[in-house]
Structures are given as C-alpha cells and as structure tokens.
Write an enzyme that holds these catalytic residues in place. Sequence first.
Site, PDB file in Angstrom:
ATOM      1  CG  MET A 195      -1.989  -1.072   1.184  1.00 30.08           C
ATOM      2  SD  MET A 195      -3.147  -0.841  -0.155  1.00 30.08           S
ATOM      3  CE  MET A 195      -4.241  -2.219   0.107  1.00 30.08           C
ATOM      4  CB  CYS A 196       0.638   4.286  -1.968  1.00 30.58           C
ATOM      5  SG  CYS A 196       0.662   3.241  -3.445  1.00 30.58           S
ATOM      6  NE  ARG A 197       0.922   4.430   3.975  1.00 27.01           N
ATOM      7  CZ  ARG A 197      -0.050   4.035   4.795  1.00 27.01           C
ATOM      8  NH1 ARG A 197      -0.008   4.387   6.067  1.00 27.01           N
ATOM      9  NH2 ARG A 197      -1.061   3.321   4.352  1.00 27.01           N
TER      10      ARG A 197
END
Length: 266
Positions: free
Chosen positions: A1-3
Amino acid sequence: MCRLLAYAGTPLFLEDLLIRPEGSLVSQSMAAREARTVVNGDGCGLGWYGERAEPGLYRGILPAWSDANLTSLCRQIRSGLFLAHVRAATSGGVSTSNCHPFAHGQQLFMHNGQIGGYAGLRRRVEGMISDALYPSRKGTCDSEAIFLAALSRGLESDPVAAFRDTLGEIEAMRGAVSDEPVRFAAVHSDGERLFAFRWASDDKPPSLYARSEGASLLVASEPCGRDAAGWRAIPPGSVLEADRTGRMFLRSFDVDAPHQGAIRAA
C-alpha cells in the site's frame, strides 16, 4: 500500500510538510507505520496549484528518500493546495506513468488501495473510460483507470457522485470474479476544493487522517509531526471536503452496487 499527503490552506513551502516534520511523507517512504508494506520505494510524485489554473506535476520512479529533484522542488515551491504520494506498487509496473498524482486539466487525483482481482477485470474497467478520455490513459495501474472512469462520469462537476458511481460499477464487476476487496483511500482536487475519501468493500479501508488548524487542512495516510493530538481518523465510508477558505464538510460516502452511471463526454 502507498502513503499520501494533501494540504489546503495558507501557502507554505512543501518541505515544511513533506520533508522536515518527524514522520514526514519522505520518512514514511522508508518506514511506514500503518501499512502492510513498510517500504514505499516504487516512485513518488507531487501535484501543486500555483499561479496558473492547471497544476504543476512532478513524478519519478526513484524512491522519495533518494530523489534529489524532489527535495529541491520541495524547498523551492510554495503552495496553498498540493498533493504528494509515495508508491508501493500493487498493480502496474514501476514506471513514471504509474506514479501518482494523476492530472487532467485542473483535476488532480491520488490513491492508496486496490481493485481486488484487477488482472481479471482490467479490460472491463478500462471499458468504463469514455472514448474521448481513453487517449489520456498512459499507465497500466488500477488507480489511473479509476480516475479516468470517474472523469467519464462527471468528476469535474460532482466528484462525490462520480467516484460513487465508478466504484459501484467496479464493485459489481468484481463480485463476480474475485473475493479480493476494493479499497479506496484517495484525494481529489480541482484547484479550489479538496476531497478525501475513505471506503472499502470489506469495511477495512486503508488508514486516512485529517488535521485542521484555522483555515488549513492536512490529510495524510499517517499522522506526521511531533504533536499527534490534533489528528483524527477520517471515518470509514465517508468523504471530507474542504476549500481554500477553510470550510470543511464531512459526509457519508456510500457505494451501493450495482450503479448505472452514464458516461458523460469529456
């Protein structure tokens, strides 16, 4: 997952939020605290509004912690509305065209999440993009497809309805082919307003927080800075809307599949 991180408020230098604070977005690219993927090193990007109607855009495949161009831009650019993203790829290869934010005209969009079973749904999801907008499809990831499909459903005039209809149609498709969920923590802006969405088909959306100070709003995947007291989680199944004057609205964001969203010409 990204930020991700987004800001709307009094103009400031981007480094004041993206580089300097404890737990900044750049530091999260090396050591995220609230993500399954600790390292987010598959590229990074910025989208910011300045003196022109259309936003500036910088995207690159280097990890944020080693991108000297990103650091230089953050030290020089002052903006009152910007979006920033560090990527951990879940669909689509590591390429500039798959890095966030995505831009079209005055619109900016970035996303943390996934379309479950996207490999088996890609052709049908891309079929949701209007003929007029399909040439704008440069990458291969699901996030860009969501953005262009929402643009095809009236994103410029009603972002909440456009994303609701887009996700509803995708969820109806996904349910027939995959048990993996659709997860959507995302930020959209048209240069005047900022929308932060938090939703998932399995009621387990990625983390998303907001912090307001006066007329300024900060949205991030994880709290940053030494003072964490002012951060509040955006509730699952909701959208937070803010504008440059400091007005903010939190409302429900319900996606009921199936939706019959009519494609609107771009």
